[in-house]
Design a protein around this motif. Structure first.
Motif, PDB file in Angstrom:
ATOM      1  N   LEU A   1      -8.234  -5.348   1.796  1.00  0.00           N
ATOM      2  CA  LEU A   1      -7.782  -6.715   2.042  1.00  0.00           C
ATOM      3  C   LEU A   1      -8.956  -7.646   2.344  1.00  0.00           C
ATOM      4  CD1 LEU A   1      -5.192  -8.398   2.206  1.00  0.00           C
ATOM      5  CD2 LEU A   1      -5.134  -7.912   4.656  1.00  0.00           C
TER       6      LEU A   1
ATOM      7  N   SER B   1      -6.652   0.018   3.849  1.00  0.00           N
ATOM      8  CA  SER B   1      -6.035  -1.242   3.417  1.00  0.00           C
ATOM      9  C   SER B   1      -6.753  -2.444   4.022  1.00  0.00           C
ATOM     10  CB  SER B   1      -4.548  -1.274   3.772  1.00  0.00           C
ATOM     11  OG  SER B   1      -4.359  -1.383   5.164  1.00  0.00           O
TER      12      SER B   1
ATOM     13  N   CYS C   1       0.884  -1.163   0.000  1.00  0.00           N
ATOM     14  CA  CYS C   1       0.000   0.000   0.000  1.00  0.00           C
ATOM     15  C   CYS C   1       0.922   1.213   0.000  1.00  0.00           C
ATOM     16  CB  CYS C   1      -0.898  -0.004   1.227  1.00  0.00           C
ATOM     17  SG  CYS C   1      -2.015  -1.414   1.248  1.00  0.00           S
TER      18      CYS C   1
ATOM     19  N   LEU D   1       0.967  -7.777   3.990  1.00  0.00           N
ATOM     20  CA  LEU D   1       0.718  -6.367   3.727  1.00  0.00           C
ATOM     21  C   LEU D   1       1.903  -5.531   4.180  1.00  0.00           C
ATOM     22  CD1 LEU D   1      -1.733  -4.834   2.613  1.00  0.00           C
ATOM     23  CD2 LEU D   1      -2.578  -4.650   4.937  1.00  0.00           C
TER      24      LEU D   1
END
Length: 122
Positions: free
Chosen positions: A91, A87, A59, A102
């Protein structure tokens, strides 16, 4: 007259930001990432670029500034929280979310220089 000038400045800043995002995306593509999304927005926040390489999701916050340090320090803790929240939403919508790792990166875009990619920035 003053409102028109203000609108012109806002438009110029928006164009500069979009150009910086495209330059950052090119930098990531050349490093082997696949761009999954650009300007991903939720009610909780926005992610400039979501890039994938294998099972790694990056990200990425893009900052166009005069220097690398200015770009890095421009990402506030509030912005970091919003990016993390967005995020998590992204996700949760992925079918293979359990396999993905991540990471939060910053790409600093500076005038007349190649963008610099700082991995695991926050």
């Amino acid at each position: 007259m003053k409102a028109e000038r203000s609108d012109d400045l806002k438009l110029k800043a928006l164009k500069r930001g979009h150009l910086a995002e495209y330059r950052a995306a090119l930098c990531l593509i050349l490093k082997g990432y696949r761009i999954v999304a650009m300007r991903y927005r939720t009610r909780l926040g926005e992610i400039d670029i979501i890039a994938r390489r294998g099972d790694l999701i990056a990200c990425v916050e893009v900052k166009a500034r005069r220097s690398f340090d200015d770009a890095i320090f421009a990402v506030s803790s509030t912005a970091q929280r919003r990016i993390r929240a967005a995020s998590e939403v992204w996700l949760s919508r992925q079918g293979d979310f359990h396999r993905l790792s991540l990471r939060y990166d910053i790409v600093a875009v500076m005038p007349w220089r190649w963008p610099r990619h700082l991995t695991d920035a926050f």
